[in-house]
Motif scaffolding. Structure first.
Motif, PDB file in Angstrom:
ATOM      1  N   LEU A  33      19.317  -0.292  11.276  1.00 25.66           N
ATOM      2  CA  LEU A  33      19.865  -0.588  12.604  1.00 25.66           C
ATOM      3  C   LEU A  33      19.919   0.683  13.457  1.00 25.66           C
ATOM      4  O   LEU A  33      19.513   0.682  14.621  1.00 25.66           O
ATOM      5  CB  LEU A  33      21.264  -1.197  12.461  1.00 25.66           C
ATOM      6  CG  LEU A  33      22.062  -1.346  13.759  1.00 25.66           C
ATOM      7  CD1 LEU A  33      21.389  -2.353  14.694  1.00 25.66           C
ATOM      8  CD2 LEU A  33      23.501  -1.770  13.482  1.00 25.66           C
ATOM      9  N   LYS A  34      20.398   1.782  12.846  1.00 22.90           N
ATOM     10  CA  LYS A  34      20.493   3.045  13.590  1.00 22.90           C
ATOM     11  C   LYS A  34      19.101   3.503  14.041  1.00 22.90           C
ATOM     12  O   LYS A  34      18.933   3.963  15.166  1.00 22.90           O
ATOM     13  CB  LYS A  34      21.110   4.138  12.708  1.00 22.90           C
ATOM     14  CG  LYS A  34      22.618   4.007  12.520  1.00 22.90           C
ATOM     15  CD  LYS A  34      23.062   5.068  11.522  1.00 22.90           C
ATOM     16  CE  LYS A  34      24.469   5.533  11.719  1.00 22.90           C
ATOM     17  NZ  LYS A  34      24.834   6.549  10.711  1.00 22.90           N
ATOM     18  N   TYR A  35      18.134   3.365  13.146  1.00 16.93           N
ATOM     19  CA  TYR A  35      16.763   3.785  13.463  1.00 16.93           C
ATOM     20  C   TYR A  35      16.232   3.007  14.661  1.00 16.93           C
ATOM     21  O   TYR A  35      15.648   3.567  15.598  1.00 16.93           O
ATOM     22  CB  TYR A  35      15.880   3.585  12.225  1.00 16.93           C
ATOM     23  CG  TYR A  35      14.467   4.066  12.409  1.00 16.93           C
ATOM     24  CD1 TYR A  35      14.152   5.426  12.322  1.00 16.93           C
ATOM     25  CD2 TYR A  35      13.441   3.156  12.683  1.00 16.93           C
ATOM     26  CE1 TYR A  35      12.850   5.861  12.507  1.00 16.93           C
ATOM     27  CE2 TYR A  35      12.132   3.588  12.870  1.00 16.93           C
ATOM     28  CZ  TYR A  35      11.840   4.938  12.782  1.00 16.93           C
ATOM     29  OH  TYR A  35      10.565   5.373  12.962  1.00 16.93           O
ATOM     30  N   LEU A  36      16.459   1.707  14.630  1.00 15.01           N
ATOM     31  CA  LEU A  36      16.007   0.844  15.726  1.00 15.01           C
ATOM     32  C   LEU A  36      16.688   1.227  17.046  1.00 15.01           C
ATOM     33  O   LEU A  36      16.029   1.386  18.081  1.00 15.01           O
ATOM     34  CB  LEU A  36      16.317  -0.620  15.377  1.00 15.01           C
ATOM     35  CG  LEU A  36      15.913  -1.644  16.416  1.00 15.01           C
ATOM     36  CD1 LEU A  36      14.474  -2.097  16.163  1.00 15.01           C
ATOM     37  CD2 LEU A  36      16.836  -2.858  16.377  1.00 15.01           C
ATOM     38  N   LEU A  37      18.006   1.383  16.995  1.00 14.63           N
ATOM     39  CA  LEU A  37      18.754   1.703  18.222  1.00 14.63           C
ATOM     40  C   LEU A  37      18.368   3.079  18.765  1.00 14.63           C
ATOM     41  O   LEU A  37      18.222   3.259  19.975  1.00 14.63           O
ATOM     42  CB  LEU A  37      20.263   1.656  17.961  1.00 14.63           C
ATOM     43  CG  LEU A  37      20.856   0.265  17.720  1.00 14.63           C
ATOM     44  CD1 LEU A  37      22.314   0.381  17.295  1.00 14.63           C
ATOM     45  CD2 LEU A  37      20.738  -0.621  18.958  1.00 14.63           C
ATOM     46  N   GLU A  38      18.183   4.045  17.850  1.00 13.57           N
ATOM     47  CA  GLU A  38      17.824   5.395  18.301  1.00 13.57           C
ATOM     48  C   GLU A  38      16.438   5.412  18.941  1.00 13.57           C
ATOM     49  O   GLU A  38      16.164   6.220  19.828  1.00 13.57           O
ATOM     50  CB  GLU A  38      17.890   6.380  17.128  1.00 13.57           C
ATOM     51  CG  GLU A  38      19.328   6.698  16.740  1.00 13.57           C
ATOM     52  CD  GLU A  38      19.436   7.521  15.460  1.00 13.57           C
ATOM     53  OE1 GLU A  38      18.410   8.061  14.981  1.00 13.57           O
ATOM     54  OE2 GLU A  38      20.559   7.607  14.921  1.00 13.57           O
ATOM     55  N   GLY A  39      15.565   4.515  18.490  1.00 15.95           N
ATOM     56  CA  GLY A  39      14.252   4.376  19.114  1.00 15.95           C
ATOM     57  C   GLY A  39      14.372   3.843  20.532  1.00 15.95           C
ATOM     58  O   GLY A  39      13.728   4.334  21.458  1.00 15.95           O
ATOM     59  N   GLN A  40      15.224   2.829  20.691  1.00 12.34           N
ATOM     60  CA  GLN A  40      15.381   2.208  22.015  1.00 12.34           C
ATOM     61  C   GLN A  40      16.258   3.038  22.940  1.00 12.34           C
ATOM     62  O   GLN A  40      16.111   2.997  24.157  1.00 12.34           O
ATOM     63  CB  GLN A  40      16.005   0.815  21.870  1.00 12.34           C
ATOM     64  CG  GLN A  40      15.040  -0.203  21.267  1.00 12.34           C
ATOM     65  CD  GLN A  40      15.709  -1.560  21.080  1.00 12.34           C
ATOM     66  OE1 GLN A  40      16.771  -1.838  21.618  1.00 12.34           O
ATOM     67  NE2 GLN A  40      15.076  -2.422  20.293  1.00 12.34           N
ATOM     68  N   TYR A  41      17.233   3.739  22.368  1.00 14.32           N
ATOM     69  CA  TYR A  41      18.201   4.518  23.157  1.00 14.32           C
ATOM     70  C   TYR A  41      18.291   5.934  22.596  1.00 14.32           C
ATOM     71  O   TYR A  41      19.237   6.276  21.888  1.00 14.32           O
ATOM     72  CB  TYR A  41      19.581   3.840  23.125  1.00 14.32           C
ATOM     73  CG  TYR A  41      19.564   2.421  23.624  1.00 14.32           C
ATOM     74  CD1 TYR A  41      19.634   2.145  24.991  1.00 14.32           C
ATOM     75  CD2 TYR A  41      19.464   1.344  22.736  1.00 14.32           C
ATOM     76  CE1 TYR A  41      19.610   0.842  25.457  1.00 14.32           C
ATOM     77  CE2 TYR A  41      19.428   0.040  23.190  1.00 14.32           C
ATOM     78  CZ  TYR A  41      19.502  -0.213  24.551  1.00 14.32           C
ATOM     79  OH  TYR A  41      19.471  -1.496  25.015  1.00 14.32           O
TER      80      TYR A  41
END
Lengths: 80, 139
Positions: A33-41
């Motif tokens: 989840l963190k990886y995904l969010l850090e990619g988007q934001y």
């Protein structure tokens, strides 16, 4: 699966609102989840630190995320 | 009940907090009152805005109070915290601890405020003349 994420403090500014919805694999972990969010934001990576809470408890990177969990991003706290 | 925890959008009541922890078995009450300071690192602060993840904040505050009860011989613990906008001089937090003897009251009170600042999901934004900053967000 779709999961809803609650945002507080500076993460509300980063996400542009108090909640957002993301698509994750069924067996996704907090780390995914963190990886995904850090990619988007990418601004998330500039924070001193941040945690993920699942159902009102701090979660570890290896914890699994479930569809109906209450998930929140907890930027550095500053109460008191 | 030996613990009272509350998040409030309205002014905290210092006298209520003292009255609530007062008990005949106790020889002392330690009270920590946080107040809004007019400056940070030399820069004038106009006001603070507090936001909480309320359900989780209550849960974390309960954990801290329970830990204090386990660590020290404490009779009663009260923790009240504000949310919303606070002006300079207003009170964001009150912690009151009643114990039979003073050492435990000082130790428990300090433990509670120090741990609160580290773990409880409450955030404050400092509002200046020329902008605003979420405290501790960035290194």
């Amino acid at each position: 699966m779709k999961v809803n994420i609650l945002a507080f403090g500076i993460t509300k500014d980063i996400f542009g609102g108090p909640a957002l919805s993301v698509d994750l694999n069924n067996d996704a972990t907090v780390s995914n989840l963190k990886y995904l969010l850090e990619g988007q934001y990418p601004q998330l990576k500039k924070l001193s630190t941040y945690m993920v809470a699942i159902n009102n408890e701090y979660a570890l990177d290896g914890d699994t995320v479930h569809e109906r969990d209450e998930i929140a991003i907890i930027p550095p706290v500053s109460g008191g | 009940m030996d613990i009272e925890i509350k998040l409030s959008v309205t002014t905290l009541d210092v006298q209520h907090c003292i009255d609530w922890v007062m008990s005949p078995e106790c020889g002392g009450i330690d009270v920590f009152i946080g107040t809004v300071r007019n400056a940070t690192k030399g820069k004038a602060v106009l006001r603070l805005a507090f936001e909480a993840y309320e359900k989780m904040a209550i849960k974390e505050l309960e954990k801290i109070a329970q830990q204090a009860l386990d660590k020290w011989p404490v009779q009663k613990i009260l923790i009240h915290h504000r949310t919303g906008v606070l002006q300079v001089g207003e009170i964001p937090v009150i912690i009151a601890v009643a114990t039979a003897h003073r050492d435990a009251a000082f130790d428990a009170c300090r433990y509670i405020i120090d741990t609160l600042k580290q773990t409880v999901p409450i955030w404050k934004k400092e509002i200046f003349e020329d902008g605003e900053v979420w405290v501790a967000a960035h290194p």
